[in-house]
Design a protein around this motif. Structure first.
Motif, PDB file in Angstrom:
ATOM      1  N   VAL A 212       0.822  -1.344  -0.100  1.00  0.00           N
ATOM      2  CA  VAL A 212       0.099   0.235  -0.159  1.00  0.00           C
ATOM      3  C   VAL A 212       0.696   1.431  -0.466  1.00  0.00           C
ATOM      4  CG1 VAL A 212      -1.371   1.137   1.556  1.00  0.00           C
ATOM      5  CG2 VAL A 212      -2.016  -1.340   0.716  1.00  0.00           C
ATOM      6  N   GLN A 213       0.902   2.200  -1.138  1.00  0.00           N
ATOM      7  CA  GLN A 213       1.318   3.501  -0.994  1.00  0.00           C
ATOM      8  C   GLN A 213       0.431   4.530   0.034  1.00  0.00           C
ATOM      9  OE1 GLN A 213       2.576   4.486  -5.015  1.00  0.00           O
ATOM     10  NE2 GLN A 213       1.529   6.495  -4.218  1.00  0.00           N
ATOM     11  N   PHE A 214       0.968   5.503   0.624  1.00  0.00           N
ATOM     12  CA  PHE A 214       1.198   6.571   1.517  1.00  0.00           C
ATOM     13  C   PHE A 214       1.835   7.346   1.247  1.00  0.00           C
ATOM     14  CE2 PHE A 214       3.060   3.342   4.191  1.00  0.00           C
ATOM     15  CZ  PHE A 214       3.615   4.375   5.593  1.00  0.00           C
ATOM     16  N   PRO A 215       1.287   8.617   1.296  1.00  0.00           N
ATOM     17  CA  PRO A 215       1.997  10.116   1.395  1.00  0.00           C
ATOM     18  C   PRO A 215       3.145  10.480   2.564  1.00  0.00           C
ATOM     19  CG  PRO A 215      -0.808  11.021   2.037  1.00  0.00           C
ATOM     20  CD  PRO A 215      -0.171   9.518   1.592  1.00  0.00           C
ATOM     21  N   GLU A 216       2.739  10.232   3.882  1.00  0.00           N
ATOM     22  CA  GLU A 216       3.359  10.442   5.321  1.00  0.00           C
ATOM     23  C   GLU A 216       3.874   9.805   5.953  1.00  0.00           C
ATOM     24  OE1 GLU A 216       0.749  13.884   6.546  1.00  0.00           O
ATOM     25  OE2 GLU A 216       1.557  15.563   5.114  1.00  0.00           O
ATOM     26  N   TRP A 217       4.613   9.266   6.399  1.00  0.00           N
ATOM     27  CA  TRP A 217       5.308   9.027   7.814  1.00  0.00           C
ATOM     28  C   TRP A 217       4.119   9.392   9.170  1.00  0.00           C
ATOM     29  CZ3 TRP A 217       6.601   3.909   8.580  1.00  0.00           C
ATOM     30  CH2 TRP A 217       7.160   3.628   9.999  1.00  0.00           C
ATOM     31  N   THR A 218       3.782   8.774   9.978  1.00  0.00           N
ATOM     32  CA  THR A 218       3.222   9.350  10.864  1.00  0.00           C
ATOM     33  C   THR A 218       3.618   8.646  12.408  1.00  0.00           C
ATOM     34  OG1 THR A 218       1.270   7.169  11.090  1.00  0.00           O
ATOM     35  CG2 THR A 218       0.935   8.955   9.551  1.00  0.00           C
ATOM     36  N   LYS A 219       4.968   7.798  12.266  1.00  0.00           N
ATOM     37  CA  LYS A 219       5.115   7.141  14.403  1.00  0.00           C
ATOM     38  C   LYS A 219       6.534   8.341  13.966  1.00  0.00           C
ATOM     39  CE  LYS A 219       2.480   3.370  14.464  1.00  0.00           C
ATOM     40  NZ  LYS A 219       1.948   3.454  15.015  1.00  0.00           N
ATOM     41  N   TYR A 231       9.810  -4.355   9.075  1.00  0.00           N
ATOM     42  CA  TYR A 231       9.441  -4.079   8.333  1.00  0.00           C
ATOM     43  C   TYR A 231       9.399  -3.614   6.530  1.00  0.00           C
ATOM     44  CZ  TYR A 231       7.191  -5.268  13.213  1.00  0.00           C
ATOM     45  OH  TYR A 231       7.308  -5.214  14.311  1.00  0.00           O
ATOM     46  N   LYS A 232      10.529  -3.015   6.126  1.00  0.00           N
ATOM     47  CA  LYS A 232      10.545  -2.616   5.584  1.00  0.00           C
ATOM     48  C   LYS A 232      10.146  -2.116   4.754  1.00  0.00           C
ATOM     49  CE  LYS A 232      13.010  -7.530   4.642  1.00  0.00           C
ATOM     50  NZ  LYS A 232      13.119  -8.733   3.402  1.00  0.00           N
ATOM     51  N   VAL A 233      10.015  -1.072   4.953  1.00  0.00           N
ATOM     52  CA  VAL A 233       9.140   0.475   4.201  1.00  0.00           C
ATOM     53  C   VAL A 233       9.327   1.002   3.070  1.00  0.00           C
ATOM     54  CG1 VAL A 233       8.085   2.274   5.908  1.00  0.00           C
ATOM     55  CG2 VAL A 233       7.966   0.679   6.645  1.00  0.00           C
ATOM     56  N   ARG A 234       9.177   1.128   2.611  1.00  0.00           N
ATOM     57  CA  ARG A 234      10.188   1.874   1.415  1.00  0.00           C
ATOM     58  C   ARG A 234       9.638   3.480   1.180  1.00  0.00           C
ATOM     59  NH1 ARG A 234       9.124  -3.559  -2.688  1.00  0.00           N
ATOM     60  NH2 ARG A 234      10.035  -4.722  -2.160  1.00  0.00           N
ATOM     61  N   ALA A 235      10.746   4.138   1.371  1.00  0.00           N
ATOM     62  CA  ALA A 235      10.344   5.576   0.846  1.00  0.00           C
ATOM     63  C   ALA A 235      10.621   5.450  -0.745  1.00  0.00           C
ATOM     64  CB  ALA A 235      11.684   6.066   1.115  1.00  0.00           C
ATOM     65  N   PHE A 236      10.018   6.514  -1.459  1.00  0.00           N
ATOM     66  CA  PHE A 236       9.896   7.257  -3.029  1.00  0.00           C
ATOM     67  C   PHE A 236       9.560   9.107  -2.983  1.00  0.00           C
ATOM     68  CE2 PHE A 236       5.337   6.197  -2.895  1.00  0.00           C
ATOM     69  CZ  PHE A 236       5.528   6.588  -3.608  1.00  0.00           C
ATOM     70  N   GLN A 237       9.565   8.732  -3.718  1.00  0.00           N
ATOM     71  CA  GLN A 237       9.483  11.226  -3.955  1.00  0.00           C
ATOM     72  C   GLN A 237       7.558  11.100  -3.388  1.00  0.00           C
ATOM     73  OE1 GLN A 237      10.564  10.269  -8.134  1.00  0.00           O
ATOM     74  NE2 GLN A 237       9.064  11.899  -8.185  1.00  0.00           N
ATOM     75  N   TYR A 240       5.057   6.505   1.327  1.00  0.00           N
ATOM     76  CA  TYR A 240       6.416   5.615   1.338  1.00  0.00           C
ATOM     77  C   TYR A 240       4.987   4.066   0.853  1.00  0.00           C
ATOM     78  CZ  TYR A 240       8.044   8.330   4.714  1.00  0.00           C
ATOM     79  OH  TYR A 240       8.895   9.694   4.942  1.00  0.00           O
ATOM     80  N   THR A 241       5.741   2.860   1.099  1.00  0.00           N
ATOM     81  CA  THR A 241       4.892   1.836   0.890  1.00  0.00           C
ATOM     82  C   THR A 241       4.893   0.984   1.773  1.00  0.00           C
ATOM     83  OG1 THR A 241       6.695   0.439  -0.834  1.00  0.00           O
ATOM     84  CG2 THR A 241       5.301   2.108  -1.606  1.00  0.00           C
TER      85      THR A 241
END
Length: 291
Positions: A212-219, A231-237, A240-241
């Protein structure tokens, strides 16, 4: 199956209304609105103007298109030197776009960090924290409730009456909530109200194949921190996914799901005692059903 925390952006309709048992009163809602308005106005002081954001995103998209175009040419057997001879201007455009994107992104990060050091930010953050405490107290949310992220989705209904994502970039978001339980029900609470799901309607938790792709990291901690790195959270421009799990619910013949990022699975399991089915188990279960 519908995401329980999905929202029609045109009408505000959402499936979770079926489970709402308590809502914030108007006074608390006004306090929330006023505090969030202050935070939004403060944010404008330390963020890029909208036209610069558009330029940054367009530069990133253009650079990505050219990059993958060159990769495709290499796969097709065209050397890098041949590609440059055929269309040298694309390489110049790529360089300019990359420089613009990196420059504007660096400026946006600098402004963000500068804003976090502003004394006014600490005052507003403290005010917001007090509003959050007052809101949850008014809703009867126990202090033992834990924080959990759920995946919210956004849709609009087309002329044919079918639900469609608002856009690729605005399909999902991560929504911070509180979770707790009693003997009969599982509760999710946010600033708007409390949702109660009977345990009798919850069947299982399943792993989802697509990220799932989402715009902001909330933690509070970075996705690259020791806590979240596994958990291999991937960041991109554009954000995150992350991999997700779905808690399946059936109510009056309708099927719903509560989607959580993979880093929230253990929190969910603390409150729900149902089978957790991984992708391999799902495949095996599917084959068994076909036999």
């Amino acid at each position: 199956m519908k995401n329980l925390f999905s929202f029609d952006v045109r009408t505000g309709d959402t499936p979770y209304n079926k489970y709402v048992i308590n809502r914030s009163d108007e006074t608390v809602f006004e306090q929330q609105t006023e505090t969030l308005k202050k935070l939004k106005e403060f944010g404008k002081k330390y963020s890029l103007p909208s036209y610069f954001k558009i330029i940054m995103y367009l530069s990133g998209i253009a650079a990505a298109i050219i990059f993958f175009g060159v990769i495709k040419s290499l796969i097709d057997g065209i050397s890098l030197s041949e590609a440059y001879k055929n269309a040298p201007y694309f390489f110049y455009i790529f360089g300019v776009c990359v420089i613009i994107f990196i420059l504007l992104f660096a400026i946006s990060r600098y402004l963000l960090k500068k804003g976090e050091k502003d004394p006014e930010f600490k005052v507003i953050a403290s005010e917001l924290e007090n509003v959050v405490i007052a809101t949850f107290s008014g809703l009867g949310v126990p202090q033992t409730a834990e924080e959990i992220s759920v995946v919210a989705s956004f849709f609009k209904v087309n002329k044919k009456g079918k639900e469609k994502p608002v856009s690729v970039l605005m399909k999902y978001n991560v929504h911070e909530m509180r979770i707790y339980a009693d003997e009969d029900r599982l509760y999710f609470a946010d600033m708007d109200g409390v949702t109660a799901i009977p345990f009798s309607e919850i069947s299982e938790i399943t792993e989802n194949k697509k990220r799932v792709q989402f715009p902001e990291w909330t933690k509070r901690e970075s996705p690259r921190s020791k806590k979240y790195k596994p958990y291999k959270v991937r960041a991109f421009q554009y954000g995150y996914t992350v991999k997700t799990y779905s808690m399946r619910i059936t109510k009056d013949g309708e099927e719903f799901e509560v989607i959580v990022p993979n880093y929230e699975l253990e929190t969910l399991k603390n409150f729900v005692s149902v089978p957790v089915i991984g992708l391999k188990q799902k495949k095996k279960k599917s084959k068994d059903c076909q036999c």
